[in-house]
Design a protein around this motif. Structure first.
Motif, PDB file in Angstrom:
ATOM      1  N   THR A  74       0.810  -1.211   0.000  1.00  8.12           N
ATOM      2  CA  THR A  74       0.000   0.000   0.000  1.00  8.12           C
ATOM      3  C   THR A  74       0.845   1.263   0.000  1.00  8.12           C
ATOM      4  O   THR A  74       0.495   2.250  -0.646  1.00  8.12           O
ATOM      5  CB  THR A  74      -0.928   0.000   1.229  1.00  8.12           C
TER       6      THR A  74
ATOM      7  N   THR B 123      -7.195  -2.935  -4.282  1.00  7.67           N
ATOM      8  CA  THR B 123      -6.862  -1.700  -4.988  1.00  7.67           C
ATOM      9  C   THR B 123      -7.025  -1.919  -6.488  1.00  7.67           C
ATOM     10  O   THR B 123      -6.475  -2.866  -7.053  1.00  7.67           O
ATOM     11  CB  THR B 123      -5.442  -1.246  -4.629  1.00  7.67           C
TER      12      THR B 123
ATOM     13  N   VAL C  62      -7.644   2.960  -4.089  1.00  3.33           N
ATOM     14  CA  VAL C  62      -7.023   2.123  -3.050  1.00  3.33           C
ATOM     15  C   VAL C  62      -8.089   1.480  -2.167  1.00  3.33           C
ATOM     16  O   VAL C  62      -9.199   2.014  -2.001  1.00  3.33           O
ATOM     17  CB  VAL C  62      -6.044   2.982  -2.224  1.00  3.33           C
ATOM     18  N   TRP C  63      -7.743   0.355  -1.588  1.00  2.00           N
ATOM     19  CA  TRP C  63      -8.669  -0.407  -0.742  1.00  2.00           C
ATOM     20  C   TRP C  63      -9.226   0.433   0.392  1.00  2.00           C
ATOM     21  O   TRP C  63     -10.355   0.227   0.838  1.00  2.00           O
ATOM     22  CB  TRP C  63      -7.991  -1.668  -0.198  1.00  2.00           C
TER      23      TRP C  63
ATOM     24  N   SER D 226     -13.302  -4.532  -4.470  1.00  2.00           N
ATOM     25  CA  SER D 226     -13.018  -3.976  -5.796  1.00  2.00           C
ATOM     26  C   SER D 226     -14.252  -3.719  -6.651  1.00  2.00           C
ATOM     27  O   SER D 226     -14.224  -2.829  -7.509  1.00  2.00           O
ATOM     28  CB  SER D 226     -12.087  -4.925  -6.567  1.00  2.00           C
TER      29      SER D 226
ATOM     30  N   THR E   3      -6.398  -5.935  -9.988  1.00  2.00           N
ATOM     31  CA  THR E   3      -5.788  -5.433  -8.767  1.00  2.00           C
ATOM     32  C   THR E   3      -4.285  -5.317  -9.051  1.00  2.00           C
ATOM     33  O   THR E   3      -3.819  -5.656 -10.146  1.00  2.00           O
ATOM     34  CB  THR E   3      -6.122  -6.346  -7.581  1.00  2.00           C
TER      35      THR E   3
END
Length: 502
Positions: free
Chosen positions: A12, A84, A101-102, A136, A163
């Protein structure tokens, strides 16, 4: 066979490349951070081009500094920040939009609509997930609906989704010069689009989000000798190395911690915390706010599943002290500052910057610091930040015990925050069980390497991998049961103060 195995860990906040030997020991590594783009409150983005260029750079730098080359690697594994979302043009290789982003919460309304009209239960039953902005599916829908021309390109088969494992793999294998468009079952299981029963994309789920099947990657096992092709000969490795494993970062850490038997669990401390409990080939449904997910699938063996407790903000709360509040200059300084006090002075910090994930799932929550008085100092806030990491993990452990009946006798830990000795002691005190850190703390990259090496016979079997695991340090609880329950009661009260802000 060559002497080493490599692993790309696309995380991340940074990307690293690591090389391991037959004992599972680190031979070389290099790491680069990438920019965290926050255009609005609740929005978190990455630049996919920056991610790829940093990935290429860490590979090249690691090889140069170690004196190794592509021919020294028996195989390559990939692991990545999950959920992500990247959508790019297959012909040009250019992303249509930044990676969402997640942690990003812009798709809360999409998730809420799924719950209101009853489709949420279908998602739970088929995917083991819950309708949340975290995953997602809603992120793809947002790009299709808000970025001009993407839907038309997706329907023509010109736009590709992935992803960051798929984006990295596509570029490693040649990009627009023939890159492969593939993901693995662990990453696919985090999209709200894959059926855990079939391990394939589900047309009804795709219809919920309006996602054309043509834009999706092929789903393959997590480890397979022929699954992912070879690196592009003119790419950063400078030759053709077989890519034989992909795992989402938390599943990779599960493999790196050799949690291969039902009932074994690990907790990874990174940007967020992620506790996974191996449930074997059984898909255990949670009644306590956890997720059912694929842990790994090796070749043609049955998929292994896990219960997961996902926590959005733990290590990134320490970064917030450093980057936004500027009360520390490095993450390591959080321990030094927190050690200046013997307790939290009545202060609790609930770092719900992106809402609260497991086991609460409160998208309406926001960060709260409670219990302040004029007595309190920056040291109390630093200690409350470390305690928040540990209390959130206890929330998940208790939920996992309710769902599975498994009572942990020790917690295996890994990830960057485990270098903070005070935090690990607090974790043991707050849980009331020993905490064990392995000799190789970077178990995410190690797990990707293990999965890649198993696929080509570099390692014989899972028992050989178990033999490599060694404990570096263990923390034993020092708090009395009364202290533990009093502290946890204060935490639970503080959590309620973070609700209903949106």
């Amino acid at each position: 066979m060559p002497d080493f195995v490599g692993a790309v860990d696309q995380g991340t906040t940074s990307t690293r490349f690591m090389i391991f030997d037959r004992e599972g020991a680190e031979v070389a590594k290099f790491q680069f951070e990438h920019e965290q783009i926050m255009p609005r409150a609740g929005w978190v983005e990455h630049n996919p081009i920056e991610i790829w260029t940093r990935t290429a750079a860490v590979i090249q730098t690691t090889l140069q500094r170690s004196g190794l080359q592509d021919s020294d690697l028996a195989a390559l594994g990939l692991t990545n920040q999950r959920e992500t979302t990247v959508v790019w043009n297959r012909r040009t290789g250019r992303p249509y939009y930044n990676a969402i982003v997640w942690q990003d919460t812009r798709t809360d309304a999409i998730a809420a609509a799924l719950e209101r009209d009853g489709r949420g239960q279908v998602i739970r039953d088929r995917t083991g997930l819950r309708p949340e902005a975290y995953f997602s599916g809603g992120k793809i829908q947002w790009i299709l609906e808000n970025v001009a021309g993407v839907r038309e390109a997706a329907e023509r088969g010109e736009a590709a989704f992935g992803t960051t494992d798929t984006w990295t793999l596509w570029n490693l294998t040649g990009g627009r010069k023939g890159g492969v468009h593939i993901t693995d079952v662990t990453n696919a299981s985090r999209t709200m689009l894959m059926d855990l029963g079939t391990l394939d994309w589900d047309d009804e789920l795709l219809s919920f989000f309006g996602v054309p099947r043509a834009m999706l990657p092929e789903i393959r096992p997590s480890s397979d000798p022929a699954a992912y092709g070879t690196t592009y000969r003119y790419g950063p490795l400078g030759g053709e190395v077989p890519i034989t494993a992909i795992l989402g970062d938390q599943q990779a850490a599960t493999v790196g911690q050799v949690c291969f038997s039902p009932g074994e669990a690990k907790n990874t401390y990174g940007t967020g915390n992620f506790l996974l409990l191996n449930t074997g080939t059984d898909r255990v449904r949670s009644d306590s706010g956890l997720l059912t997910t694929v842990a790994y699938k090796f070749g043609d063996q049955p998929a292994v599943f896990a219960l997961e407790g996902s926590i959005a903000v733990t290590g990134s709360a320490v970064q917030w002290l450093r980057d936004q509040l500027r009360i520390i200059t490095s993450a390591a300084q959080s321990e030094t500052l927190a050690r200046q006090v013997s307790d939290n002075g009545g202060v609790y910090f609930v770092p719900a910057f992106s809402g609260l994930f497991a086991p609460y799932w409160r998208a309406d929550a926001r960060g709260a610091i409670v219990g302040l008085s004029r007595y309190n100092t920056a040291a109390h806030l630093a200690r409350a930040t470390l305690e928040a990491i540990c209390y959130q993990s206890r929330d998940v452990v208790e939920a996992m015990q309710r769902d599975s009946g498994v009572v942990l006798d020790v917690l295996k830990v890994d990830g960057g925050v485990t270098a903070n000795d005070l935090c690990m002691q607090l974790q043991s005190d707050i849980l009331g069980v020993p905490v064990s850190r392995p000799r190789v703390a970077e178990t995410t990259a190690l797990g990707a390497a293990y999965a890649a090496g198993l696929a080509v016979g570099y390692w014989r079997d899972q028992d050989e991998l178990r033999s490599h695991w060694a404990e570096d340090r263990r923390w034993e609880p020092t708090w009395s049961p009364e202290e533990r329950e009093r502290g946890y009661a204060g935490w639970k009260k503080a959590v309620t103060k973070s609700f209903d802000w949106l």
